[in-house]
Structures are given as C-alpha cells and as structure tokens.
Design an enzyme around this catalytic site. Structure first.
Site, PDB file in Angstrom:
ATOM      1  N   SER A 110      -0.054   6.314  -5.839  1.00 48.26           N
ATOM      2  CA  SER A 110      -0.287   5.346  -6.919  1.00 48.26           C
ATOM      3  C   SER A 110       0.560   4.089  -6.771  1.00 48.26           C
ATOM      4  O   SER A 110       0.108   2.992  -7.108  1.00 48.26           O
ATOM      5  CB  SER A 110      -0.017   5.998  -8.272  1.00 48.26           C
ATOM      6  OG  SER A 110       1.338   6.397  -8.385  1.00 48.26           O
ATOM      7  N   ASP A 135       6.270   8.684 -10.073  1.00 48.84           N
ATOM      8  CA  ASP A 135       6.970   8.919  -8.807  1.00 48.84           C
ATOM      9  C   ASP A 135       6.562   7.863  -7.782  1.00 48.84           C
ATOM     10  O   ASP A 135       5.499   7.250  -7.902  1.00 48.84           O
ATOM     11  CB  ASP A 135       6.602  10.293  -8.228  1.00 48.84           C
ATOM     12  CG  ASP A 135       7.118  11.427  -9.098  1.00 48.84           C
ATOM     13  OD1 ASP A 135       7.839  11.153 -10.066  1.00 48.84           O
ATOM     14  OD2 ASP A 135       6.775  12.585  -8.792  1.00 48.84           O
ATOM     15  N   ASP A 192       5.641   7.982  -3.935  1.00 48.04           N
ATOM     16  CA  ASP A 192       5.381   8.810  -2.759  1.00 48.04           C
ATOM     17  C   ASP A 192       5.789   8.017  -1.520  1.00 48.04           C
ATOM     18  O   ASP A 192       5.292   6.907  -1.294  1.00 48.04           O
ATOM     19  CB  ASP A 192       3.898   9.180  -2.685  1.00 48.04           C
ATOM     20  CG  ASP A 192       3.467  10.060  -3.856  1.00 48.04           C
ATOM     21  OD1 ASP A 192       4.161  11.049  -4.117  1.00 48.04           O
ATOM     22  OD2 ASP A 192       2.465   9.745  -4.512  1.00 48.04           O
ATOM     23  N   ASP A 235       9.190  11.277  -4.047  1.00 42.64           N
ATOM     24  CA  ASP A 235       8.857  12.403  -3.189  1.00 42.64           C
ATOM     25  C   ASP A 235       8.951  11.895  -1.759  1.00 42.64           C
ATOM     26  O   ASP A 235       8.172  11.034  -1.344  1.00 42.64           O
ATOM     27  CB  ASP A 235       7.436  12.923  -3.474  1.00 42.64           C
ATOM     28  CG  ASP A 235       7.360  13.662  -4.794  1.00 42.64           C
ATOM     29  OD1 ASP A 235       8.417  14.092  -5.296  1.00 42.64           O
ATOM     30  OD2 ASP A 235       6.253  13.805  -5.344  1.00 42.64           O
ATOM     31  N   LYS A 274      -7.685   6.907 -14.367  1.00 41.28           N
ATOM     32  CA  LYS A 274      -6.500   7.765 -14.274  1.00 41.28           C
ATOM     33  C   LYS A 274      -6.025   8.186 -15.663  1.00 41.28           C
ATOM     34  O   LYS A 274      -5.753   9.365 -15.905  1.00 41.28           O
ATOM     35  CB  LYS A 274      -5.364   7.021 -13.564  1.00 41.28           C
ATOM     36  CG  LYS A 274      -5.390   7.089 -12.054  1.00 41.28           C
ATOM     37  CD  LYS A 274      -4.111   6.526 -11.464  1.00 41.28           C
ATOM     38  CE  LYS A 274      -2.901   7.306 -11.918  1.00 41.28           C
ATOM     39  NZ  LYS A 274      -1.670   6.958 -11.175  1.00 41.28           N
ATOM     40  N   TYR A 285      -6.514  16.030 -14.317  1.00 40.78           N
ATOM     41  CA  TYR A 285      -5.905  15.239 -13.240  1.00 40.78           C
ATOM     42  C   TYR A 285      -4.916  16.140 -12.518  1.00 40.78           C
ATOM     43  O   TYR A 285      -3.731  16.194 -12.853  1.00 40.78           O
ATOM     44  CB  TYR A 285      -5.205  14.014 -13.839  1.00 40.78           C
ATOM     45  CG  TYR A 285      -4.712  12.983 -12.846  1.00 40.78           C
ATOM     46  CD1 TYR A 285      -5.492  11.871 -12.542  1.00 40.78           C
ATOM     47  CD2 TYR A 285      -3.465  13.097 -12.244  1.00 40.78           C
ATOM     48  CE1 TYR A 285      -5.034  10.900 -11.654  1.00 40.78           C
ATOM     49  CE2 TYR A 285      -3.006  12.132 -11.351  1.00 40.78           C
ATOM     50  CZ  TYR A 285      -3.793  11.036 -11.063  1.00 40.78           C
ATOM     51  OH  TYR A 285      -3.346  10.087 -10.192  1.00 40.78           O
TER      52      TYR A 285
END
Length: 557
Positions: free
Chosen positions: A91, A102, A104, A156, A217, A226
C-alpha cells in the site's frame, strides 16, 4: 506507461473511452470528502516520519552489508562497494496507505549475505537503532521477515540476497533476469516490489486508480473481507481488480470507477480469471499459472492473476465459504453505490461496519495461548495462518452451509496467581474466564442452521472431526505442551464477549431486535407464530467462526 500494439492497456479493448459526466465528477468530489472524513489519509507529519524511518533503514542495510562483507574476508573497498538497497511495495508503494499503515519493505543484498546473516547480524543492529521500540523476527515464515516499529511507524522487513556480488544504488528489479538462480522465498520477496511497480505501469491514470482503490480498500476493511490469509482478498488482489476497471474505463474519474467496479465485479463470470496483461514466459524453471496444464490452478474459485513474471494466482486461498461471503458483499456494495448515484444514499453508507458478530447464532472461538509475548506472537501467527484449513474442513460437514472466518484477532492477557492456574489456563480453564463470557458448549454440538418450517426438533452439527484435525495440524508445528495452548469453543451469539463490539454497539443492536420483536407480536397477521420461531427458521444463518482470540499467559508470582 506502456500499452500493447493496439494502443490500450489490458487484455481487451476498453469498454468506453468517454470522459466522465458532470454528475460523476460531483460524486467523485463527495467521495473524496467522505474518505477524508473517514480518516484514510495520513498527516504531513506522519509522511515525514515515514521518510525519516526509510532513510534510517536504508543506511542500516548498507552498514549491515558492509559488516557482513568484512567478516567474510572482503577488503574495505569491496565491502564499501557491496552496497545494499531497500525497495518498498504494497500500500505504501501504491500510494494508498493510511494513518498507522505498515510499510512493506524488502532489503536487497548481494549474494554473499545470507538469510542467516539477516537474522543473526541485521536483527541485533536493528534493535540497537535509534527510535526502534519493537522488533519481532519470523525466520520460518512462508516469506521470512522481521517486523519492527521505528518512530511509531511499523515495518515488515523482508530480505532478498540476489545473485550479484554488489548491489548498485541505481538497481532496478524490473528485468526478469534478476530472478535467476534465486531461492523460491527470495523470488517471492522480490516479486512484491515487481508486482507493485507493474501494477502502476498498467493503469492509465495513477491518481484515479489510487483514489478509487482507497475507497475499495476502506469498504473491504469495514465489511471484514480484507484478508488473504483468511481466504478473502488481500490488498494486492483488490488493487488488481480496481486496476482492471481502470483499464476498461481509461478516462473515467474515481467515483465512476468505483461504481463500475461494483457493477462489473458483481456480474463477473468466476472462475474466469482477472488479467491485467497476457501471461508471459521468462527465464526460470518455475510454474506459471496455467489452468489448462495444472489441475490445482483449475480449482481456483476467483483467480486474480499477478501481471509480473512469474504470473501467479493471488487468490488461491479463497474457499467456497469465503467466496460466498465476498460475492454477497460485492452485490450489496453494488446496490448501495447505485443508490448513491441515484441520490438516495450517501457514500458513508457504503462504509458502514460489518455485522459479523450480530448475524449468526453459533460461533467457534479459537484461542491461542503462550507464556510470553514473543512466543505468543509466533504461535498466534502460526494458528492464524492455518485457520483457512479449518474453514475448508468445516465445509465438508453435513448440514453446514457456510463457515465464515473473521479477519482479525483480539489480544487478551490471562493473569494467573499460581503455576497450577497457569497450566490450567493453557488448557482453556481461565481463572476469571475473561475470554469466554456467558454460556459455552461443545463445538461438536451446535444447532444446525438448516431447520425449515415443519422440521421436528433441531438438527445437530458434528464438527468434532474437523476441529480435531485442525488442532493436530497446528500442533505439528513447533508446539510445546508446557508453554503453549490452543482451545476451540462453541459460543452462542448472545454470549459473545463485549470486547468484540464497539462501545454501545451491542446495546443498540439489542434495542433494534426488541423493536422488531414487538412488531411481529403485535402485527396481528400471524397470531399463532412465536417470534422466536420466525427468527430461527426465517432468518437463521450458518454458524460462523471468529478469528484468534489472542491470549497471553502471564503468571503472577
């Protein structure tokens, strides 16, 4: 941006290249206002903190690569030149992240830096970094990763050792040859970024795509659908669906894309796949999604195929039950958006909260416990990653039409005054029963949801075999009987714990139900029919299954 030889993006020509109407532009303005009211955009201060955090991680990766390189005998000059680079995906890279999302991130390192180095050298360096408050490593995950919180921003962090002696600052991951000679888990890590970049390349208008995706979303999150791990659609799959609608209407504004998303997806002829471009061949000896060749690919119920090589199905976790839930929610969304377009509803109604904890009579509560927080995090993650197998096992149970999983857990702490209490808690016998308020029953003896008028007595569901097999499966993975526990309990909808509801939500629903009951009793048309019977036979829906109720065991001396 590139297009195929006929000038359009996608596997078919657009449905319409017309510009949006004035009414569609007005709807888009009101949609964006609602998204702001719903707090889907982060503040400038948080955006700046994200940039600072990513800068620190990028510098840390270079320092980590240099330290490992020196330890393996490389010269000072070669160690400095070994490089190291971070790429974002998900995202954040798509530009649709919100407050608290978060980031990624994949840490790309040269070939002489191993995954073991990542967890033995990089993790301690990360823990010592200024601003880091949480670090959790999961080296045995499907995609090994380290979770961290830096300046209150969650990340993450994946690792990807490429087949290169050094990682230049201008490295691009677009070339398929970068995947050569990589382990499968490394290919998965790198493909997060490759997929995100390819998605952005395949939409005609990136800003329209982002605005429409923010809407979808938020809607999917509010409806509790989701989650890839639980058998729904994850962020990547929702993004690909929105991207496909953007390809079909390249000049439409975001509000029009949202309307057409629901119109088209509510009528999509599954299992026909959603493709953003034709599937391509590449340099690896790996499986590419092909239902003509592979029976397992033919079994995918809602195939949404990644556009980057090697193309894979992003929705292989979808089961019969979760597909039913998904298609029902998309149809409801279509009905709501049509009312918005007609002026008889507002965008806020599209984002109303799910009714998961109000719609069923029977639930199965899954409780994962461990004695300390670090072990709890890993154990709960293992149970969570296997819950879809429980759903699929339950789908074979006679008299059960639907097993709907919830998409998130609830963290609880069980305080124990003695070692005996601690051992009992691991078996589900809690000192004060904080996770199991109200009556509970054996999960093998829930009322079946299929009673029809004229049936004599309630049917029974026997789910004991499915539950036993599920417990065996999760216990086969690093389960320690002395420090961990897993408990599955049948729980009535009326006995669900208060913490699954928002403040005042349960009371409001109960008030509405009492009002409906009085209407039935006082209506006069069915004087001999009890409201309980009408509710049970006319509106009863199948048992459903909550996500993990996380419980950490904390013995008190």
């Amino acid at each position: 941006m590139s297009s195929n030889e006929t000038g359009f993006l996608g596997v078919t020509p657009p449905i319409s290249v017309a510009s949006s109407t004035e009414r569609e532009r007005e709807n888009t303005v009101s949609l964006m206002e609602e998204l702001r009211r719903q707090n889907t955009f982060e503040t400038e201060e948080e955006s700046r903190r994200r940039e600072i955090v990513l800068g620190r991680v990028a510098a840390l990766v270079k320092r980590f690569v240099k330290e490992v390189s020196l330890s393996k005998g490389l010269s000072e000059a070669a160690s400095n030149a070994a490089g190291g680079k971070i790429f974002t995906f998900g995202s954040y890279r798509l530009g649709v992240h919100g407050p608290g999302s978060d980031i990624d991130t994949v840490c790309v390192v040269p070939k002489h830096v191993t995954r073991e180095d990542y967890f033995t050298v990089f993790e301690p360096m990360l823990r010592a970094t200024d601003g880091v408050t949480e670090v959790t490593s999961i080296p045995t995950a499907f995609v090994p990763m380290i979770g961290a919180k830096i300046l209150n921003i969650s990340l993450d962090l994946l690792v990807a050792p490429l087949g290169m002696s050094s990682i230049p600052d201008d490295l691009s991951l677009k070339d398929n040859n970068v995947l050569k000679n990589l382990e499968e888990s490394v290919v998965r890590s790198v493909n997060g970024t490759r997929l995100t970049d390819e998605l952005l390349r395949l939409v005609p208008n990136v800003q329209v795509f982002r605005d429409a995706l923010r809407c979808i979303k938020l809607w999917a999150q509010r409806k509790a659908i989701y989650s890839n791990v639980n058998g729904y659609l994850g962020g990547v799959a929702w993004a690909m669906l929105v991207a496909r609608i953007c390809q079909l209407y390249p000049n439409a504004v975001a509000g029009a894309i949202v309307q057409r998303f629901f119109t088209i997806m509510s009528k999509w002829p599954w299992p026909d796949p959603v493709l953003l471009k034709q599937i391509e061949d590449g340099p690896l000896q790996v499986r590419v999604w092909n239902p003509k060749l592979y029976p397992s690919d033919r079994a995918h119920r809602m195939p949404i195929i990644t556009p980057n090589y090697p193309s894979m199905c992003s929705t292989h976790n979808v089961s019969a039950s979760t597909m039913t839930v998904l298609t029902d929610e998309i149809q409801k969304g279509a009905d709501t958006v049509n009312k918005v377009v007609a002026g008889t509803a507002t965008w806020a109604e599209l984002f109303s909260k799910h009714d998961f904890f109000h719609k069923y009579r029977n639930y199965i509560q899954v409780i994962a416990l461990a004695r300390d927080s670090q072990q709890q995090s890993k154990w709960a993650g293992t149970v969570e990653s296997r819950l879809r197998h429980l759903i699929m096992k339950l789908e074979y149970v006679d008299n059960l039409k639907l097993a709907q999983p919830f998409v998130k857990g609830f963290s609880r702490v069980v305080r124990c005054a003695s070692e005996d209490e601690a051992r009992a808690a691991l078996r589900g016998n809690f000192p004060s029963a904080p996770d199991a308020e109200g009556a509970e029953d054996d999960p093998a003896n829930a009322d079946a949801p299929h009673k029809k008028p004229g049936d004599v007595g309630p049917r029974r569901l026997d789910v004991s075999f499915s539950i036993t097999e599920f417990v065996k499966m999760v216990k086969a993975e690093s389960f320690d009987d002395a420090t961990m526990g897993i408990v599955l309990k049948h729980i009535r909808g009326t006995a669900l714990p208060d913490y699954v509801f928002d403040l005042g939500e349960r009371e409001a629903k109960a008030s509405n139900k009492r009002s409906s009951k009085r209407t039935l009793e006082d209506g006069g048309n069915t004087p001999n029919k009890k409201p309980r019977y009408v509710s049970r036979c006319g509106y009863c829906v199948p048992p459903s299954f909550t996500h993990i109720f996380y419980a950490r065991l904390s013995p008190v001396s």
